[in-house]
Design an enzyme around this catalytic site. Structure first.
Site, mmCIF file in Angstrom:
data_model
loop_
_atom_site.group_PDB
_atom_site.id
_atom_site.type_symbol
_atom_site.label_atom_id
_atom_site.label_comp_id
_atom_site.label_asym_id
_atom_site.label_seq_id
_atom_site.Cartn_x
_atom_site.Cartn_y
_atom_site.Cartn_z
ATOM 1 N NE ARG A 123 28.028 41.994 47.689
ATOM 2 C CZ ARG A 123 27.343 43.123 47.881
ATOM 3 N NH1 ARG A 123 26.071 43.171 47.513
ATOM 4 N NH2 ARG A 123 27.910 44.179 48.439
ATOM 5 C CE LYS A 148 29.433 41.282 52.452
ATOM 6 N NZ LYS A 148 30.812 41.439 51.923
ATOM 7 C CG HIS A 214 33.868 38.925 43.884
ATOM 8 N ND1 HIS A 214 32.503 38.972 44.124
ATOM 9 C CD2 HIS A 214 34.402 39.937 44.620
ATOM 10 C CE1 HIS A 214 32.236 39.959 44.976
ATOM 11 N NE2 HIS A 214 33.369 40.554 45.289
ATOM 12 N NE ARG A 217 30.407 43.312 44.455
ATOM 13 C CZ ARG A 217 29.391 44.140 44.713
ATOM 14 N NH1 ARG A 217 28.392 44.214 43.867
ATOM 15 N NH2 ARG A 217 29.378 44.887 45.804
ATOM 16 C CG HIS A 240 30.590 49.165 47.933
ATOM 17 N ND1 HIS A 240 31.467 49.708 47.008
ATOM 18 C CD2 HIS A 240 30.688 47.809 47.791
ATOM 19 C CE1 HIS A 240 32.062 48.726 46.347
ATOM 20 N NE2 HIS A 240 31.606 47.577 46.802
ATOM 21 C CE1 TYR A 249 36.184 47.507 42.246
ATOM 22 C CE2 TYR A 249 34.784 48.752 43.723
ATOM 23 C CZ TYR A 249 35.208 47.544 43.214
ATOM 24 O OH TYR A 249 34.681 46.370 43.680
#
Length: 276
Positions: A123, A148, A214, A217, A240, A249
């Site tokens: 990120r 995150k 972004h 990514r 994630h 995806y």
């Protein structure tokens, strides 16, 4: 808020939203603000100011924090005020477009920044915080500290990029952080990295596309899937919490879709063969 392990950006946003609320009711003490007052203020944001769903949700979350932790009162976020969230697939650069973006960059530091983002899928704030000591070249990996959700993880270190990073290190001699900003030992500003991406997109003739920093990514994850990477491995690399975040995806992998045989082609080909 520090005890709750909130990120710097979350603390800043919460305090900003609370300040706006207090200014909206200048004659009311913060301790005397009621739930109904916050709802009326949120209605004002939505109906009068035309604020986005994201803005209103951030404001409501800051009010919930204030009520629960400062006033010791319950607070139920009035979700009915927010329009339904429209799920859109993220914008993804093709491999050719990603190559054009990187090749358009003349400044070596800028090129290394975006190259490392693409080769790891990290990120924006994560790349700004990478320290020199996070590069574990013996293990061919990079440690992402306090990503995150305040979680640590490891990401891939490309052998080719490692060689380029060594030349970069000799040229720029960074201190503490891998990419120094205005001064030695200081990290790069997120806004500056975003500007680098927008400039590179313009040079590559892609400024008319809906791409952002972004998108790098998202492109990383999609291209991994195109090359048959395992979904769980992608989940781990992306950081994630749930595999459901990674599944999106599958919808973006053009190689996977192109490999599917259309049933119409099957029945028509069979019909043609029977006639022959």
């Amino acid at each position: 808020m520090a005890l709750g392990h909130y990120s710097d950006s979350t603390r800043i946003n919460y305090l900003k939203e609370l300040r706006f609320l207090f200014q909206y009711y200048p004659d009311i003490r913060p301790s005397e603000i009621t739930y109904e007052m916050t709802v009326n203020y949120l209605v004002y944001l939505v109906k009068t100011m035309g604020c986005s769903r994201v803005k209103c949700k951030m404001a409501a979350q800051s009010f919930a924090f204030f009520f629960k932790h400062a006033l010791n009162k319950p607070y139920s976020t009035p979700a009915v005020l927010f329009p339904a969230h429209e799920h859109k697939l993220p914008a993804v650069l093709s491999q050719e477009e990603m190559r054009s973006v990187l090749n358009s960059i003349v400044n070596n530091k800028h090129r290394m920044l975006l190259s490392l983002m693409y080769s790891t899928g990290i990120r924006l704030m994560e790349i700004a915080r990478i320290k020199i000591t996070d590069i574990e070249s013996n293990q061919m990996r990079i440690k992402i500290t306090s990503g995150k959700g305040k979680k640590d993880r490891y990401v891939l270190l490309s052998p080719l990029l490692l060689e380029e990073l060594r030349f970069y290190f000799i040229e720029y001699r960074p201190e503490i952080y891998l990419f120094n900003g205005a001064g030695k030992g200081k990290r790069y500003a997120a806004r500056t990295i975003q500007h680098i991406m927008q400039t590179a997109l313009a040079k590559a003739g892609l400024s008319n596309k809906n791409y952002s920093i972004h998108s790098i990514r998202h492109s990383f994850a999609t291209h991994l899937l195109d090359h048959s990477a395992d979904l769980q491995a992608i989940q781990q690399l992306m950081g994630h919490n749930s595999i459901n975040q990674t599944v999106q995806y599958l919808h973006l992998s053009t190689k996977r879709l192109q490999s599917i045989v259309n049933p119409y082609d099957v029945i028509m080909q069979k019909s043609t063969n029977e006639k022959c």
